[in-house]
Write an enzyme that holds these catalytic residues in place. Sequence first.
Site, PDB file in Angstrom:
ATOM      1  N   GLU A 499       0.821  -1.209   0.000  1.00  0.00           N
ATOM      2  CA  GLU A 499       0.000   0.000   0.000  1.00  0.00           C
ATOM      3  C   GLU A 499       0.858   1.263   0.000  1.00  0.00           C
ATOM      4  O   GLU A 499       0.466   2.289  -0.568  1.00  0.00           O
ATOM      5  CB  GLU A 499      -0.929  -0.008   1.223  1.00  0.00           C
ATOM      6  CG  GLU A 499      -1.878   1.174   1.320  1.00  0.00           C
ATOM      7  CD  GLU A 499      -2.966   1.172   0.252  1.00  0.00           C
ATOM      8  OE1 GLU A 499      -3.744   2.144   0.213  1.00  0.00           O
ATOM      9  OE2 GLU A 499      -3.046   0.209  -0.535  1.00  0.00           O
ATOM     10  N   THR A 610     -11.633   8.239 -12.769  1.00  0.00           N
ATOM     11  CA  THR A 610     -10.666   7.658 -11.840  1.00  0.00           C
ATOM     12  C   THR A 610     -11.076   6.278 -11.348  1.00  0.00           C
ATOM     13  O   THR A 610     -10.358   5.665 -10.580  1.00  0.00           O
ATOM     14  CB  THR A 610     -10.414   8.609 -10.655  1.00  0.00           C
ATOM     15  OG1 THR A 610      -9.204   8.252  -9.997  1.00  0.00           O
ATOM     16  CG2 THR A 610     -11.579   8.582  -9.678  1.00  0.00           C
TER      17      THR A 610
END
EC number: 3.2.1.113
Length: 630
Positions: A499, A610
């Site tokens: 992440e 997006t």
Amino acid sequence: MLMRKVPVFVPASPWGLRLPQKFLFLLFLSGLITLCFGALFLLPNSSRLKRLFLAPRTQQPGLEVVADIAGHPLARERESPPNPVPAVPAPGEDDASSQASTRRRKVWLRRTHPTGTREMATAARGSGSTALRPQEGGIPFSFDFNAFRSRLRHPVLGTRADESKEPQSLVRAQREKIKEMMQFAWRSYRLYAMGKNELRPLTKDGYEGNMFGGLSGATIIDSLDTLYLMELQEEFQEAKAWVEENFHLNVSGEASLFEVNIRYIGGLLSAFYLTGEEVFRVKAIKLGEKLLPAFNTPTGIPKGVVNFKSRSWGWAMAGSSSILAEFGSLHLEFLHLTELSGNQVFAEKVRNIRKVLRKINKPFGLYPNFLSPVSGNWMQHHVSVGGLGDSFYEYLIKSWLMSAKTDVEAKDMYYEALEAIETYLVNVSPGGLTYIAEWRGGILDHKMGHLACFSGGMIALGAEDAKEEKRAHYRELAAQITKTCHESYARSDTKLGPEAFWFNSGREAVATQLSESYYILRPEVVESYMYLWRQTHDPIYREWGWEVVLALEKYCRTEAGFSGIQDVYSSVPNHDNKQQTFFLAETLKYLYLLFSEDDMLSLEDWVFNTEAHPLPVNHSDSSSRAGGRL
């Protein structure tokens, strides 16, 4: 003696009045009538009297017709009902009639009725317009779908390569594998979680969550365009049928404005533009209207959460703030809501956001991540191209491209921001890796989030329209950032990226704590691979993309779907039991496009929001559209 001359005989009136008396009576009566009608039509607040005395009109009032030609005067017209919906090609077929459709000038109709619920405007079109069937109710605005399709420069699904060539056969097999992954993910969801927002593959059930305010079927809406793109016709029809029969908007929870916009609104808009199916347009517009209360703030900057039940809420809470990536990632979808509805309110809302951002002072040209919707001031000076900031920059360059390169304001804002980012955030590690750090009031955190890995693709996409002396530089910068993100994958045991990853203490492109070591099926790295492939055709990007496919199959595929993993540095995966909706919407779509021809969803015709939902470039009338300019 003064004599009064009178006729010898004056016949009496039926009321016993003589001529002079009757004249005076008629004069008084006409004055009384004039006074009454003047009060009826000229005094304020007389609408109730008008409804009492005037017969209802057969046509709906208040339609202000504005021809879509620069300088055209306003005119009042009565419009004939729009034509029925045209036949739309099934996935994988081209609509031949759309290519022959003649171009017509658009007409915008704006409702000006002052009372009652705001309704959508209607417009007359020529043949091939789509309009709401009477039984579907609501949204009586027509859109010429055939004319839209005729303006695209490439077939939506592209051309087919010569399958006799061996290299293409390998690529085709890779593409078919990705298609099989999508089919498996969808069928697992349908079997265990149909109608829920997400699938939990380990427990084989569905998950709703609280992010969407009671809306359901997020995976279905997010998957529509991917199913269509991959020509999974049966699965697409299943998804469409669910939207028609089960996607209800009468919900009353609190939802993320950003997530509902990019997933639901974006997914419905792209499904309409790909298919022409009216149900998608209608649902998108009605859901868009439910988001409008979020903009009821002193500045017009929306709050991040919208209450679907109440039309007013506590935006004045102490310490409240809006997030740059959230209020800055509405522009593409809201302009298309105006395009498909005729309702200017959507475009007005996002243009006001631009207006606020243009006026506010930006430290060193950078955009901090938190803004007060009450005061219009930055709440703190934390700048990131990853989470909290990311898609704001993406939507600037894509607004420029979606407008057919007429939105100069968006272009200028993008390149000004990119210059500040390169000056203050871009760094090169001792090992030669280029990364974008985070900025906290002048102090850098030398880390890069997975979310920031979209930036390689964004910079590549915008390189062509930079100043000539900067184009090659931006292409190289895009390639170097994408290489760094690949390294974050290559340096893990699973060949999937964490992440977040750091550049300090002699460690580069790796997570330094377990809380940042997870992978939740994110798409940003393969998104950049796709853009860099289309720009350079360097085979390394397909090689890297295939590595991701193999890693997903090995570590994320379970018996009942795909799951994220909690530690990319462990070769024994510990699954998080969630098949994210964006895995179907973005990750698999970008991988599929990476192994497809460049004219499949050509970047000349489409931009991706997006959430990877394709929205069309406005090829025509961009310089003369009255109001609804994309």
